[in-house]
Write a protein that holds these residues in place. Structure first.
Motif, PDB file in Angstrom:
ATOM      1  N   VAL A 152       0.847  -1.182   0.000  1.00  0.00           N
ATOM      2  CA  VAL A 152       0.000   0.000   0.000  1.00  0.00           C
ATOM      3  C   VAL A 152       0.893   1.247   0.000  1.00  0.00           C
ATOM      4  O   VAL A 152       1.840   1.334   0.782  1.00  0.00           O
ATOM      5  CB  VAL A 152      -0.903   0.027   1.259  1.00  0.00           C
ATOM      6  CG1 VAL A 152      -1.798   1.262   1.247  1.00  0.00           C
ATOM      7  CG2 VAL A 152      -1.744  -1.240   1.340  1.00  0.00           C
ATOM      8  N   THR A 153       0.602   2.162  -0.925  1.00  0.00           N
ATOM      9  CA  THR A 153       1.269   3.463  -0.892  1.00  0.00           C
ATOM     10  C   THR A 153       0.364   4.391  -0.091  1.00  0.00           C
ATOM     11  O   THR A 153      -0.679   4.821  -0.575  1.00  0.00           O
ATOM     12  CB  THR A 153       1.489   3.993  -2.320  1.00  0.00           C
ATOM     13  OG1 THR A 153       2.273   3.028  -3.039  1.00  0.00           O
ATOM     14  CG2 THR A 153       2.243   5.311  -2.311  1.00  0.00           C
ATOM     15  N   VAL A 154       0.749   4.598   1.159  1.00  0.00           N
ATOM     16  CA  VAL A 154      -0.114   5.346   2.076  1.00  0.00           C
ATOM     17  C   VAL A 154       0.030   6.845   1.837  1.00  0.00           C
ATOM     18  O   VAL A 154       1.139   7.361   1.690  1.00  0.00           O
ATOM     19  CB  VAL A 154       0.234   5.017   3.544  1.00  0.00           C
ATOM     20  CG1 VAL A 154      -0.639   5.824   4.498  1.00  0.00           C
ATOM     21  CG2 VAL A 154       0.062   3.537   3.800  1.00  0.00           C
ATOM     22  N   LYS A 155      -1.108   7.529   1.747  1.00  0.00           N
ATOM     23  CA  LYS A 155      -1.119   8.980   1.591  1.00  0.00           C
ATOM     24  C   LYS A 155      -1.933   9.584   2.732  1.00  0.00           C
ATOM     25  O   LYS A 155      -2.805   8.921   3.305  1.00  0.00           O
ATOM     26  CB  LYS A 155      -1.767   9.357   0.252  1.00  0.00           C
ATOM     27  CG  LYS A 155      -1.054   8.813  -0.966  1.00  0.00           C
ATOM     28  CD  LYS A 155       0.170   9.626  -1.282  1.00  0.00           C
ATOM     29  CE  LYS A 155       0.804   9.135  -2.581  1.00  0.00           C
ATOM     30  NZ  LYS A 155       2.130   9.673  -2.787  1.00  0.00           N
ATOM     31  N   ASP A 156      -1.650  10.823   3.007  1.00  0.00           N
ATOM     32  CA  ASP A 156      -2.413  11.558   4.004  1.00  0.00           C
ATOM     33  C   ASP A 156      -3.236  12.611   3.264  1.00  0.00           C
ATOM     34  O   ASP A 156      -2.641  13.481   2.640  1.00  0.00           O
ATOM     35  CB  ASP A 156      -1.432  12.208   4.989  1.00  0.00           C
ATOM     36  CG  ASP A 156      -2.162  12.830   6.167  1.00  0.00           C
ATOM     37  OD1 ASP A 156      -3.395  12.665   6.262  1.00  0.00           O
ATOM     38  OD2 ASP A 156      -1.479  13.468   6.980  1.00  0.00           O
ATOM     39  N   PHE A 193      -5.874   9.272   4.182  1.00  0.00           N
ATOM     40  CA  PHE A 193      -5.815   7.881   3.758  1.00  0.00           C
ATOM     41  C   PHE A 193      -6.631   7.603   2.498  1.00  0.00           C
ATOM     42  O   PHE A 193      -6.305   6.694   1.730  1.00  0.00           O
ATOM     43  CB  PHE A 193      -6.283   6.952   4.890  1.00  0.00           C
ATOM     44  CG  PHE A 193      -6.131   5.512   4.517  1.00  0.00           C
ATOM     45  CD1 PHE A 193      -4.887   4.893   4.555  1.00  0.00           C
ATOM     46  CD2 PHE A 193      -7.217   4.768   4.075  1.00  0.00           C
ATOM     47  CE1 PHE A 193      -4.732   3.576   4.171  1.00  0.00           C
ATOM     48  CE2 PHE A 193      -7.071   3.437   3.692  1.00  0.00           C
ATOM     49  CZ  PHE A 193      -5.821   2.845   3.739  1.00  0.00           C
ATOM     50  N   THR A 195      -3.226   4.093  -2.243  1.00  0.00           N
ATOM     51  CA  THR A 195      -3.451   3.111  -3.306  1.00  0.00           C
ATOM     52  C   THR A 195      -2.717   1.806  -2.973  1.00  0.00           C
ATOM     53  O   THR A 195      -1.792   1.799  -2.170  1.00  0.00           O
ATOM     54  CB  THR A 195      -2.931   3.619  -4.668  1.00  0.00           C
ATOM     55  OG1 THR A 195      -1.549   3.964  -4.533  1.00  0.00           O
ATOM     56  CG2 THR A 195      -3.723   4.814  -5.148  1.00  0.00           C
TER      57      THR A 195
END
Lengths: 147, 74
Positions: A96-100, A102, A106
């Protein structure tokens, strides 16, 4: 042995818990030893932590949590490389490519990680001829997630 | 880089174990067949690079990761 981890501080780990990625993983070809660490209170995700590079850790999830029909064939090269002989020994996770926030995170369904539970060997397999891509949004599909 | 000219149907051998054959030519597209041992991975270059880039992006730390990840309802 003791290792330094990115999210769990210093940890004592056993040799038999180590996962061997014989060919490293794309982008990190020299990283061949990882350990899977649970996240407290969060069974949806695990951390794949390099045993040699403290700062190198990936967030993994089970693709079937959000893509129930996820389907691919493990190619003969991968079966051979991790000596996978029995279907019951296989486990599949995706990075998982975690973004803030969430919601923008992706998962990479085009390159699942295949684990051979029988011998602690693993490999990130790149699917060919697939509709899955490296940036699949997952937030809305996770079970009972609170945002 | 070694540059060889091949016609449709002709091959190139790389060592004992790898054979690359031109199996079709249509306009600016060349169809290539590759015979290699199972431990040699063959990928389209741009896809291989993309996976590496995605891994690098995924490994970039997010300071408050544990607060960002959603938790399962108990």
């Amino acid at each position: 042995m003791k290792i330094n981890t990115k999210y769990h501080g210093v940890m004592e780990i056993a040799q038999e818990e180590v996962w061997y990625f014989v060919n490293g993983i794309p982008g990190f070809l020299n990283e061949k030893k990882f350990i899977l660490l649970p996240l407290e209170d969060n069974p949806l995700f695990q951390i794949l932590q390099s045993t040699e590079t403290t700062d190198l850790a990936f967030v993994l999830t089970n693709p079937f949590y959000f893509e129930k029909d996820y389907d691919f064939k493990v190619d003969p090269g991968t079966l051979d490389q991790i000596s996978l002989k029995n279907e019951k020994d296989v486990a599949v996770m995706v990075i998982v490519t975690v973004k803030d926030p969430f919601e923008k995170s992706t998962a990479n369904l085009q390159a699942p990680i295949i684990f051979n539970l029988a011998n602690q060997q693993a490999k990130q397999m790149i699917l060919t001829q697939t509709e899955y891509n490296t940036k699949q949004y997952i937030f809305k599909k996770l079970p009972a997630s609170k945002g | 880089m070694l540059v060889l000219t091949r016609k449709n149907g002709e091959s190139i051998k790389i060592g004992e174990e790898i054979e690359i054959t031109v199996v079709g030519i249509k306009g600016d597209q060349v169809k290539i067949g590759i015979n290699a041992p199972k431990h040699i991975e063959v990928h389209r270059k741009e896809i291989y690079l993309e996976i590496g880039q995605e891994n690098e992006e995924a490994s970039t730390g997010i300071a408050n990761l544990l607060n960002i990840l959603p938790k399962t309802e108990k």
